[in-house]
Each structure stands twice: as C-alpha cells, then as structure tokens.
Design a protein around this motif. Structure first.
Motif, PDB file in Angstrom:
ATOM      1  N   VAL A   1      -9.482   5.902  -3.017  1.00 35.82           N
ATOM      2  CA  VAL A   1      -8.564   4.356  -3.455  1.00 35.82           C
ATOM      3  C   VAL A   1     -10.147   3.532  -2.984  1.00 35.82           C
ATOM      4  O   VAL A   1     -11.219   3.843  -2.633  1.00 35.82           O
ATOM      5  CB  VAL A   1      -8.583   4.282  -1.225  1.00 35.82           C
TER       6      VAL A   1
ATOM      7  N   LEU B   1       0.749  -1.040  -0.119  1.00 36.36           N
ATOM      8  CA  LEU B   1       0.150  -0.091  -0.410  1.00 36.36           C
ATOM      9  C   LEU B   1       0.945   1.374  -0.227  1.00 36.36           C
ATOM     10  O   LEU B   1       0.566   2.333  -0.888  1.00 36.36           O
ATOM     11  CB  LEU B   1      -0.826   0.158   0.879  1.00 36.36           C
TER      12      LEU B   1
ATOM     13  N   ILE C   1       0.865   4.154  -2.264  1.00 38.33           N
ATOM     14  CA  ILE C   1       0.838   5.641  -2.452  1.00 38.33           C
ATOM     15  C   ILE C   1       1.572   6.390  -3.436  1.00 38.33           C
ATOM     16  O   ILE C   1       1.856   7.737  -3.909  1.00 38.33           O
ATOM     17  CB  ILE C   1       1.016   5.719  -1.264  1.00 38.33           C
TER      18      ILE C   1
ATOM     19  N   LEU D   1      -5.653   2.254  -6.313  1.00 35.85           N
ATOM     20  CA  LEU D   1      -5.176   4.010  -6.030  1.00 35.85           C
ATOM     21  C   LEU D   1      -4.986   4.702  -6.996  1.00 35.85           C
ATOM     22  O   LEU D   1      -4.571   4.703  -8.249  1.00 35.85           O
ATOM     23  CB  LEU D   1      -3.852   4.387  -4.989  1.00 35.85           C
TER      24      LEU D   1
ATOM     25  N   THR E   1     -15.359   2.640  -2.611  1.00 35.02           N
ATOM     26  CA  THR E   1     -14.050   4.080  -2.285  1.00 35.02           C
ATOM     27  C   THR E   1     -14.392   5.468  -1.421  1.00 35.02           C
ATOM     28  O   THR E   1     -15.807   4.870  -0.831  1.00 35.02           O
ATOM     29  CB  THR E   1     -14.690   4.705  -3.949  1.00 35.02           C
TER      30      THR E   1
ATOM     31  N   VAL F   1      -6.949  -3.946  -5.107  1.00 29.79           N
ATOM     32  CA  VAL F   1      -6.927  -2.867  -4.275  1.00 29.79           C
ATOM     33  C   VAL F   1      -6.677  -1.500  -5.379  1.00 29.79           C
ATOM     34  O   VAL F   1      -5.137  -1.896  -5.563  1.00 29.79           O
ATOM     35  CB  VAL F   1      -7.058  -2.070  -2.669  1.00 29.79           C
TER      36      VAL F   1
END
Lengths: 366, 366
Positions: free
Chosen positions: B35, B10, B14, B44, B67, B42
């Motif tokens: 998100v 994650l 990011i 981004l 989301t 998942v």
C-alpha cells in the motif's frame, strides 16, 4: 419392463431418491436406483441401509411391468441431459436398460431388480402430523449442533419429542444445545425418538416450504416420513438422550437485546485476525448501552462496537464466535436476547420474545 | 502513512491486485499487498515474481505519505466486510497498520514497504493498442489448449502476433491448435511474443467488456498491459513458437455445418456412459443429412442423431469429446463448420463464415 413418462417427472423422482444412494459402499447395488414399473405408474427406490427413500408413483404408460436397478449417477445424468418431453425406458438382455428420448438412445448395464435390498416394512398406525415447512425449519435451526464425535452415539442424532400440541427438536454436542419447537397438527400419543443427523439433513432437502403435512410413523427401530406419497424410512438411534431441559434456566444477571445481523457481521469480522478464523476467541464486554467485541492474535487485533439495550450487571465473557454465529443465523427475528449469569456459566440466546427457539453455549475461559 | 478513501474504491483496487498475490511461496512478503500513499492518492501493488500488478491511483485524502506491505487475505477480508462509506488506514509502531471504518477498528501486523520487490521497469515506447473486450475474447477462446506439460516451455504460453491490422493469438498443446484474431487499434510495428498462460488468465479477469483500449508495451523480457492506469507487467517466454500456420489447410474432403449447441449437448451426453467422462472416445458417422454420434464402454452405449448439411464424402472418425466441446464453446455463432480429410487426419472447426476463429484437433484411432 417398458414404460414411457414425462421426462420432468422422472427427473424430479430421481432427485428425491438420490439422497439415499450410497456414494461409498462395497455393495455396488447400493449405488443404484431401483426402477419399478407396475400397473399405472413407476416408483423409484434407493437404500443406503441406514435410510431408504421410495417415491410416490409417477404417472406412466406401462407397456410391460418389471424392475431393474440402474447405476444412479449415470441414470440421473442421462435423464437430466436428454432433450425431449417424454422418455421411454425398457429392459433388454443381460440386465441392460435402453433409454429413448428425442433423437437420443442410451443403453446402460444394470442389475436385477430382485437383488435390490427391501426397505424395512412398517406397520402403519395413526400417524403424527406436522407441517412440512415446520419440520424443515426445526431441522435447519438445530442440526449444526449435533455431535460429530461418535463416542456418544445418541448425540449423533437429534431428539424429537412429540407432545399433544408440540413437536420439539434438540441437538447437543457437548459445547452447546439447540432447541426449537413447532405446533403439531396431529399427535395420537406422546413420543420420543432419536433420529440420525444424516437422515434429518436429507429429509430437510425433500420437505417443501408450503403448508402440506408430513406424516410420521414411529416404531421401535424405525421412523417413516410420508411426504405426499414420497416415503423415507430410517433407522432410529436407541438409547437415552441427555437431560437438557434444566440447563435452560430463566434466571440471568445480564440480558442484552441486540440487532441480530449487526452482531453476526461484527463477530465474522472479529474472527478475521487469524490464519484460521475458527480458532480466534472473541471477547464480549457488555455495558449498559453497548457491547464491545474484541479479539487479538499475533497477527492483529479487532475492535467492534455495537448498540444494545442491556439490563443487569456489566460483564466480560469470551466465546468461540462460530458457536454464536450458528445460533444467530438460526433465529428469524431481527432482535435477539442474550442472557448471562457469569463469565464461566453458559449463555442463553433466544428470540427477544417467545420460547420457540433456545440455544445454550458454554463460554471460553479468558 | 495515513489516508482516508472510499471503501468501494479500495476494495476494487484490492480485487485487481489480488490476482498477482502469491498463494504458495517461501517469501511471506509475496503474500502481501504493498500500500503506497503519496501526493493525492493511493496505489496498491502485488508481485508474485512472474507478474506484478500496480493499480491506478485511488483518490484519497493523504495526511501522511508512506508505504506498508499487508497480508493480502486479511487486508482484503477486513476491507470487504467492514461497514461504512469511508475507510482510513494508518501505520503505527512495529510495521502495524490500523484500519478504521464505522464502529470497527482493526490493527494488523505488516512488513516494511521497502522490503517489497520492485516491479520491473519498462521503457515506454509507442504502445500497441487493442480493445479490452477483444483481448479478453482472444484469451478466453484459446487458453484451454495451452500445454500443461512443462517439457516444451514455449507451449505453456500463448503466441501473440501483432501485424499492422490484426492481433492473433495461438495456443498449442500437442493434440490441438486454437487460433483467434481481432483488429488492432494501433500497431507501431509488427511483433511476436509468447506470454505465460497464467498471466493471460489473470489479465482476462481484469479486462473490461467495453470499448476501452488496453495499451501494450513489449520489451525483450517483459510485456506490460496498461488498462486505464492499472498496470500488469509479466515476464515473457523466450524461444521459438511452433510453426502452426501450414496446419490450417483450406482443403477438405468432407464439410459439415452443424448447430453448435445441439452438438455440444449431444457430445456431453455421449460422454456419460463411463465412470470418467473425459476418457470416452466418441465416434462420428458423417452422412449427407445427419451425423450419428456413438460411444460405447463396458457400462453402456450412447446413440445420438443430429441434422447437418454435409458436402463431400461420408466419413467415420473418432475424437476425445472434450476437445471438440472446448472449441465449440469458444465460438459465438450458432452454426459451425467442421472440415475433415480422412479418419486419421486433423479436423478443423471454424465459424460457418469467416476466419476469425480456427481450431485444429487430431482424431483418435478407432
């Protein structure tokens, strides 16, 4: 003036004196480094009128004695970047200096060495002595809590107290007190002096991490630090320092022993739920086996749980997390003890054992 | 929305999307990261309306699809600093999100995912392909000569030209032209496109140094880069790019082959005799066996001597040293060839052999 020396030795000396070069001044000569070639060596001096640094003599082949003041930034950059083992510096007409190294030749305009301000002369009595690494450590562990506000001039410096056996240093900014002590190597008589924070910051960058001593001479208006012949002279701050010793009470109603780095991380995270991390108060909820750390703003909330060994009462108390983190970073041991009396009385942070380092901080009203 | 995934995965995602988060905007949602949890993973997304980045799907245990848009700085700092292998994110009432990791729980206020701007949809034809490390290198070697002045919009980007075998990139700022080429891995048909410098800067930070390909799709108004499933879509700059190719003449009257790093150091030193190193012109005096580099200001003067192999005429010419240093840093070989025609005509810098990199710079009038 004309001399040849090792480039590295000259560069190292420039790095030392650079800390006393003025960056903002209406007197251009204070932006210079004084270069003085005399029998058997070269000395550099810088002086920002609050403090002055003079290096130990650098070994050099001096063909002609003399002095010149050279603009520090340009002199320093040229010496740092020229390529060669040895460098020669000589003065020419109109206060110019010519620097030769390898296939490079630089001419820079300077000012007469005689125009450079003299450093205060100190009559040397028997010196105080302390290990360089100890003085460095004393400064680094406390300097962050010097007052930045000029309204109480004595608090813009640190109090250095020398007794027969110890050297203590204290910084106070109205919200907190940092205290640290170390062994004195030699102390002719007890002394107290307040030294400006700027001087201490610069000296902490010159002090070595080894076992060497620094010799200290104190007069009414000045303090002189001699580090293997590199000399720093600073004015001192006259006045009465705040009485700090009664504040460090040994009584407490709650005492928690906590892992230092875990507590730092949790406090740093709890400061994140805000646009300005320095403005979030954190709440500590102290239980027998753990501490709950929380913070809350309009942007969100944080919840952290840390294991502790707590004696005494349960307690809720709030702090500026920055003030806790500063102290926790200054402690070297992995465990710290935090002592409380009530939600509105100061909290004291120490090593789990020993009294070398003590820190007092006021809580925030919840 | 509710999912659990590896913290490192994650955090990495990011870092990738952060490059497309707006820092200054009147639309707060552009400061967010979208998100999106869906079947099996998942994704981004960030979008500053000039360019958008969508990550490849991160493996996650998705308990509830959905989301949310979360303020990028706070989300990123919390994920970076929490301590644990796995992290869970779930949405709560009023567009809040709760982040759990180890003994930490953070609640942050977000915005509805549906309010987040859609990224432009690109109809995918057969892609252009080039090695990621090659595209990275093309950008880094040329981007410094993109025009910062907005008066000629096409020059605020770089021209990318794709032929059957090669990808060329060109940046022009009115004083100089940077050109570099690399092999195309696959090119369905020749293409030309002008891509904004900001997009290229950000993409150069995402591209890997390895052998992986980047796939490129070009439409009339957009360009899409697909790096192993991480997608960057940017607007392109419409208009005619300057005709640059005739400028790179192969004729010269003087050609000097020089050691690149020695020349960089000498130019950097020669720039020092001034308060503002970017404003000192340096003079090059080109002889058969050496180049003499000099500069002079009211503060001093510099003299540097460098060995070279020169063919052709002797020549005196002056430059902004910054413009030479930029190009010299962009060349990987240790020897460079510098070609001149006259003191007032452009100079061309190349590798000693090969035409992958070419740089043209205008001299200064002496």
């Amino acid at each position: 003036m004309k001399f040849t020396c090792q480039k590295d030795a000259l560069q190292n000396a420039i790095n030392i004196v650079s800390k006393a070069v003025s960056s903002k001044t209406s007197m251009p000569i204070l932006e210079c480094i004084l270069v003085k070639a005399e029998d058997g060596g070269v000395k550099l001096t810088a002086n920002d009128m609050e403090m002055a640094i003079e290096t130990a003599k650098i070994e050099a082949e001096v063909k002609e004695e003399g002095t010149i003041a050279l603009e520090a930034r340009m002199f320093s950059e040229i010496i740092r970047r020229v390529n060669g083992e040895k460098v020669s510096v000589s003065t020419g007409e109109n206060n110019s200096a010519v620097i030769n190294c390898g296939f490079s030749e630089y001419k820079i305009m300077g000012q007469p060495g005689d125009d450079f301000p003299e450093i205060p002369s100190i009559t040397k009595q028997e010196p105080y002595k302390i290990k360089q690494k100890d003085l460095k450590n004393l400064i680094i562990s406390t300097i962050f809590s010097v007052a930045s506000d000029e309204s109480k001039p004595t608090l813009t410096g640190e109090l250095i107290e020398i007794s027969e056996e110890y050297v203590n240093i204290v910084a106070v900014d109205g919200y907190r007190i940092s205290y640290k002590k170390a062994a004195a190597v030699s102390s002719p008589e007890p002394a107290k002096v307040i030294v400006p924070a700027k001087t201490l910051k610069e000296i902490s960058r010159i002090l070595l991490d080894g076992e060497e001593d620094v010799e200290i001479y104190i007069t009414e208006n000045h303090i002189l630090f001699d580090m293997e012949g590199n000399i720093l002279v600073s004015r001192v701050i006259n006045g009465e320092f705040i009485k700090y010793d009664q504040a460090f009470t040994n009584e407490y109603k709650t005492r928690a022993v906590i892992n230092r780095s875990e507590l730092i991380s949790a406090l740093e995270r709890a400061s994140l739920v805000s646009r300005d991390a320095r403005k979030v108060p954190v709440k500590l909820d102290i239980h027998p086996d753990n501490i709950i750390i929380t913070s809350q703003t309009e942007m969100g909330s944080a919840y952290e749980e840390l294991n502790t060994q707590t004696e005494g009462d349960e307690l809720k108390i709030a702090f500026n997390p920055r003030y806790l983190i500063d102290a926790l970073r200054a402690i070297e041991d992995e465990k710290v003890a935090v002592q409380f009396n009530s939600p509105l009385s100061p909290c004291i942070i120490k090593q789990e054992e020993g009294e070398e380092y003590k820190y007092l901080v006021l809580p925030l009203r919840m």
